[in-house]
Enzyme design. Structure first.
Site, mmCIF file in Angstrom:
data_model
loop_
_atom_site.group_PDB
_atom_site.id
_atom_site.type_symbol
_atom_site.label_atom_id
_atom_site.label_comp_id
_atom_site.label_asym_id
_atom_site.label_seq_id
_atom_site.Cartn_x
_atom_site.Cartn_y
_atom_site.Cartn_z
ATOM 1 N N GLY A 177 0.820 -1.225 0.000
ATOM 2 C CA GLY A 177 0.000 0.000 0.000
ATOM 3 C C GLY A 177 0.847 1.266 0.000
ATOM 4 O O GLY A 177 0.358 2.352 0.350
ATOM 5 N N THR A 178 2.102 1.125 -0.422
ATOM 6 C CA THR A 178 3.042 2.246 -0.426
ATOM 7 C C THR A 178 2.536 3.432 -1.261
ATOM 8 O O THR A 178 2.544 4.581 -0.804
ATOM 9 C CB THR A 178 4.401 1.785 -1.032
ATOM 10 O OG1 THR A 178 4.618 0.423 -0.692
ATOM 11 C CG2 THR A 178 5.539 2.658 -0.585
ATOM 12 N N TRP A 214 -0.402 4.223 -2.242
ATOM 13 C CA TRP A 214 -1.605 4.823 -1.649
ATOM 14 C C TRP A 214 -1.240 5.709 -0.458
ATOM 15 O O TRP A 214 -1.691 6.859 -0.340
ATOM 16 C CB TRP A 214 -2.534 3.691 -1.225
ATOM 17 C CG TRP A 214 -3.933 4.091 -0.864
ATOM 18 C CD1 TRP A 214 -4.529 5.322 -1.057
ATOM 19 C CD2 TRP A 214 -4.906 3.239 -0.256
ATOM 20 N NE1 TRP A 214 -5.822 5.280 -0.603
ATOM 21 C CE2 TRP A 214 -6.080 4.022 -0.112
ATOM 22 C CE3 TRP A 214 -4.913 1.908 0.178
ATOM 23 C CZ2 TRP A 214 -7.247 3.488 0.460
ATOM 24 C CZ3 TRP A 214 -6.079 1.387 0.731
ATOM 25 C CH2 TRP A 214 -7.219 2.176 0.867
ATOM 26 N N HIS A 257 11.696 0.839 1.952
ATOM 27 C CA HIS A 257 11.264 -0.539 2.214
ATOM 28 C C HIS A 257 12.211 -1.214 3.223
ATOM 29 O O HIS A 257 12.095 -2.405 3.482
ATOM 30 C CB HIS A 257 11.266 -1.358 0.922
ATOM 31 C CG HIS A 257 10.125 -1.067 -0.019
ATOM 32 N ND1 HIS A 257 8.843 -0.780 0.390
ATOM 33 C CD2 HIS A 257 10.077 -1.051 -1.378
ATOM 34 C CE1 HIS A 257 8.077 -0.602 -0.674
ATOM 35 N NE2 HIS A 257 8.788 -0.743 -1.752
ATOM 36 N N SER A 261 0.033 -9.587 -5.317
ATOM 37 C CA SER A 261 0.355 -8.288 -5.905
ATOM 38 C C SER A 261 1.788 -8.284 -6.445
ATOM 39 O O SER A 261 2.060 -7.803 -7.548
ATOM 40 C CB SER A 261 0.172 -7.205 -4.838
ATOM 41 O OG SER A 261 0.366 -5.939 -5.390
ATOM 42 N N LYS A 297 -5.747 -4.084 -8.912
ATOM 43 C CA LYS A 297 -7.117 -4.274 -8.441
ATOM 44 C C LYS A 297 -7.381 -3.567 -7.118
ATOM 45 O O LYS A 297 -8.467 -3.076 -6.865
ATOM 46 C CB LYS A 297 -7.333 -5.763 -8.203
ATOM 47 C CG LYS A 297 -8.094 -6.494 -9.258
ATOM 48 C CD LYS A 297 -8.271 -7.903 -8.731
ATOM 49 C CE LYS A 297 -9.259 -8.700 -9.501
ATOM 50 N NZ LYS A 297 -9.350 -10.072 -8.957
ATOM 51 N N GLY A 298 -6.358 -3.608 -6.250
ATOM 52 C CA GLY A 298 -6.503 -2.987 -4.943
ATOM 53 C C GLY A 298 -7.601 -3.598 -4.093
ATOM 54 O O GLY A 298 -8.300 -2.894 -3.373
HETATM 55 P P1 PAP Z 1 5.258 -0.634 -4.027
HETATM 56 O O1 PAP Z 1 5.599 -1.166 -2.684
HETATM 57 O O2 PAP Z 1 6.014 -1.296 -5.138
HETATM 58 O O3 PAP Z 1 5.298 0.850 -4.109
HETATM 59 P P2 PAP Z 1 2.474 -0.730 -3.445
HETATM 60 O O4 PAP Z 1 1.922 0.570 -3.839
HETATM 61 O O5 PAP Z 1 2.772 -0.947 -2.009
HETATM 62 O O6 PAP Z 1 3.760 -1.063 -4.318
HETATM 63 O O7 PAP Z 1 1.492 -1.882 -3.843
HETATM 64 C C1 PAP Z 1 0.720 -1.928 -5.003
HETATM 65 C C2 PAP Z 1 -0.638 -2.435 -4.594
HETATM 66 O O8 PAP Z 1 -1.382 -1.339 -4.025
HETATM 67 C C3 PAP Z 1 -1.448 -2.963 -5.768
HETATM 68 O O9 PAP Z 1 -2.273 -3.968 -5.201
HETATM 69 P P3 PAP Z 1 -2.908 -5.143 -6.047
HETATM 70 O O10 PAP Z 1 -1.814 -5.726 -6.896
HETATM 71 O O11 PAP Z 1 -3.441 -6.126 -5.057
HETATM 72 O O12 PAP Z 1 -3.985 -4.553 -6.851
HETATM 73 C C4 PAP Z 1 -2.231 -1.726 -6.161
HETATM 74 O O13 PAP Z 1 -3.396 -1.997 -6.911
HETATM 75 C C5 PAP Z 1 -2.566 -1.144 -4.791
HETATM 76 N N1 PAP Z 1 -2.853 0.283 -4.837
HETATM 77 C C6 PAP Z 1 -2.175 1.257 -5.501
HETATM 78 N N2 PAP Z 1 -2.749 2.440 -5.320
HETATM 79 C C7 PAP Z 1 -3.836 2.235 -4.543
HETATM 80 C C8 PAP Z 1 -4.854 3.101 -4.021
HETATM 81 N N3 PAP Z 1 -4.863 4.379 -4.289
HETATM 82 N N4 PAP Z 1 -5.802 2.538 -3.247
HETATM 83 C C9 PAP Z 1 -5.796 1.213 -2.967
HETATM 84 N N5 PAP Z 1 -4.872 0.356 -3.438
HETATM 85 C C10 PAP Z 1 -3.890 0.861 -4.217
#
Ligand code: PAP
Length: 326
Positions: A75-76, A78, A141, A171, A293-294
Site C-alpha cells: 500500500g506504499t 496509496w 522498504h 500483488s 485491483k486494490g
Molecule cells: P510498491 O511497494 O512497489 O510501491 P504498493 O503501492 O505498495 O507497491 O502496492 C501496489 C498495490 O497497491 C497494488 O495492489 P494489487 O496488486 O493487489 O492490486 C495496487 O493496486 C494497490 N494500490 C495502488 N494504489 C492504490 C490506491 N490508491 N488505493 C488502494 N490500493 C492501491
C-alpha cells in the site's frame, strides 16, 4: 536475463569496491532476477544494498522528517498519495485557484516521495536534498531495525503500512510479471516468500520490526493496515492526519474535506490520471504497474488451499506472542 533490461536498483552494476568486499562476506542467495545478499537480517539485490549503505553513510535526519515505510506491495503508493494530499490541502486553503494542477495530477506519488534506497541514495551518499521543504517526506522498504540505526535518536515520524501477506504475494507476482514482461513462476516466488528469501524479506521480520517499534513508541511510529484503509478510509485518513500533526478542523470535516482526499487518492481516480498512464519512476518502472485491483482477499483467486495452509502456519508461528493478528 539481460541485466540491462532490469531497473537500476535490481542490477549489480553500481557497486563500490567497499561494497564488493562487504558482499563477499554476506550470506548469498539467488532468485529469478539475480543475486540477493543478506545484510542486517534483510535480503537485498546488490544495487539496492548499495543504496542502503549510501543511506547509512550519508543521511542526516531532521526533526520534522516523515518517513513512509512498507514491505513492497503493501500500500506504499496509496500511503504516499494520502500523505501528499494531506499536506497539500494546508497549502491550498487560501492561495491557489481552481486552475492550479494538484501535485498528484502532475506526478505519480513515487515521483513526489522518493525512496531512500532506490532513488535518492542509489548512487551517492550525499544526494542534493535541498529541493525538499519541511516537512521532508521520504520513503523506504528497509526494515525498522536498519532504519533506526541511521535515525539514531531523531524524533522524526514514521508511518508503516502493513498488508495481509497473501495479498502482498499476489500483488508482487503481478508486478514482477508486468515489469519483466513474462509470466514468473508463481510456485517458486511463493517458496521464496515463505522461506523469507526475497527483496526486503523476510516479510515476517519486516512487519514485526515496525510493529514492535510502534508499541514501544507510538508517537514515533504509526502502524497502519491496508485492510483498514479499505474498510474505513475516512477514519484511517483522519488518524494519519492527526499523527502527522495536521488534523482536520471541524470545519474541514463538515465541508467534506476528508472524503475529498479519500476520493482524490482512490485507486480508480489515480489510475485514471494521464501522468500515471504515461510516466515511469526514476528507475524506469512504468507508473501504471503500481495500480491493479486494490482488493482485499484477491489471494482467494490465486492461492491453493495448500498454499494458504502453509502461510497460515508460518504466520501463527512467527507472530505468536507478538499481539499482531491478521
Ligand atoms: P510498491 O511497494 O512497489 O510501491 P504498493 O503501492 O505498495 O507497491 O502496492 C501496489 C498495490 O497497491 C497494488 O495492489 P494489487 O496488486 O493487489 O492490486 C495496487 O493496486 C494497490 N494500490 C495502488 N494504489 C492504490 C490506491 N490508491 N488505493 C488502494 N490500493 C492501491
Amino acid at each position: 536475463m539481460n541485466e540491462k533490461e532490469l531497473p537500476p536498483h535490481l542490477r549489480e552494476d553500481n557497486l563500490s569496491e567497499e561494497t564488493k568486499t562487504l558482499i563477499s562476506s554476506l550470506p548469498w542467495n539467488k532468485d529469478f532476477i539475480g543475486n540477493l545478499y543478506k545484510y542486517k537480517g534483510c535480503w537485498y539485490y546488490p544495487n539496492t544494498l548499495q543504496g542502503v549503505l549510501n543511506f547509512e553513510k550519508g543521511f542526516k535526519p531532521q526533526e520534522t522528517d516523515i518517513i513512509l515505510a512498507s514491505f513492497p506491495k503493501s500500500g506504499t503508493t496509496w500511503l504516499k498519495a494520502l500523505t501528499i494530499a494531506l499536506f497539500e490541502r494546508l497549502k491550498n486553503s487560501n492561495s491557489s485557484s481552481d486552475d492550479d494542477l494538484h501535485p498528484l495530477q502532475s506526478d505519480n506519488p513515487h515521483g513526489i516521495v522518493p525512496f531512500f534506497e532506490f532513488n535518492l541514495y542509489l548512487k551517492s551518499s550525499t544526494p542534493d536534498l535541498t529541493k525538499f521543504s519541511s516537512p521532508r517526506v521520504f520513503s523506504t522498504h528497509m526494515p525498522f531495525h536498519t532504519l533506526r540505526l541511521t535515525l539514531k535518536d531523531s524524533p522524526c515520524k514514521i508511518v508503516y503500512v502493513c498488508r495481509n501477506v497473501k495479498d502482498v504475494f499476489v500483488s508482487l507476482w503481478y508486478f514482477r510479471c508486468a515489469h519483466l514482461e513474462k509470466e514468473v513462476d508463481m510456485k517458486s516466488l511463493f517458496e521464496s516468500l515463505c522461506e523469507g528469501v526475497g527483496s526486503f524479506g523476510p516479510f515476517w521480520e519486516h512487519v514485526l520490526s515496525y510493529w514492535r517499534g510502534s508499541l514501544e513508541d507510538p508517537k514515533q511510529i504509526l502502524f497502519m493496515r491496508y485492510e483498514e484503509m479499505k474498510s474505513e478510509p475516512s477514519a484511517q485518513v483522519k488518524r494519519l492526519a492527526e499523527f502527522l500533526g495536521c488534523p482536520f478542523t471541524e470545519e474541514e470535516e463538515e465541508d467534506g474535506s476528508v472524503d475529498k482526499i479519500v476520493e482524490l487518492c482512490s485507486l480508480r481516480n489515480l489510475s485514471g490520471m494521464e501522468v500515471n498512464n504515461s510516466g515511469k519512476t526514476f528507475n524506469t518502472v512504468p507508473y501504471f504497474t503500481f495500480f491493479r485491483k486494490g482488493e482485499v482477499g484477491d489471494f482467494k483467486n490465486h492461492l491453493t488451499p495448500e498454499m494458504e495452509n502453509k502461510i497460515d502456519m508460518i504466520i501463527e508461528e512467527k507472530y505468536k506472542g507478538s499481539g499482531l493478528k491478521f
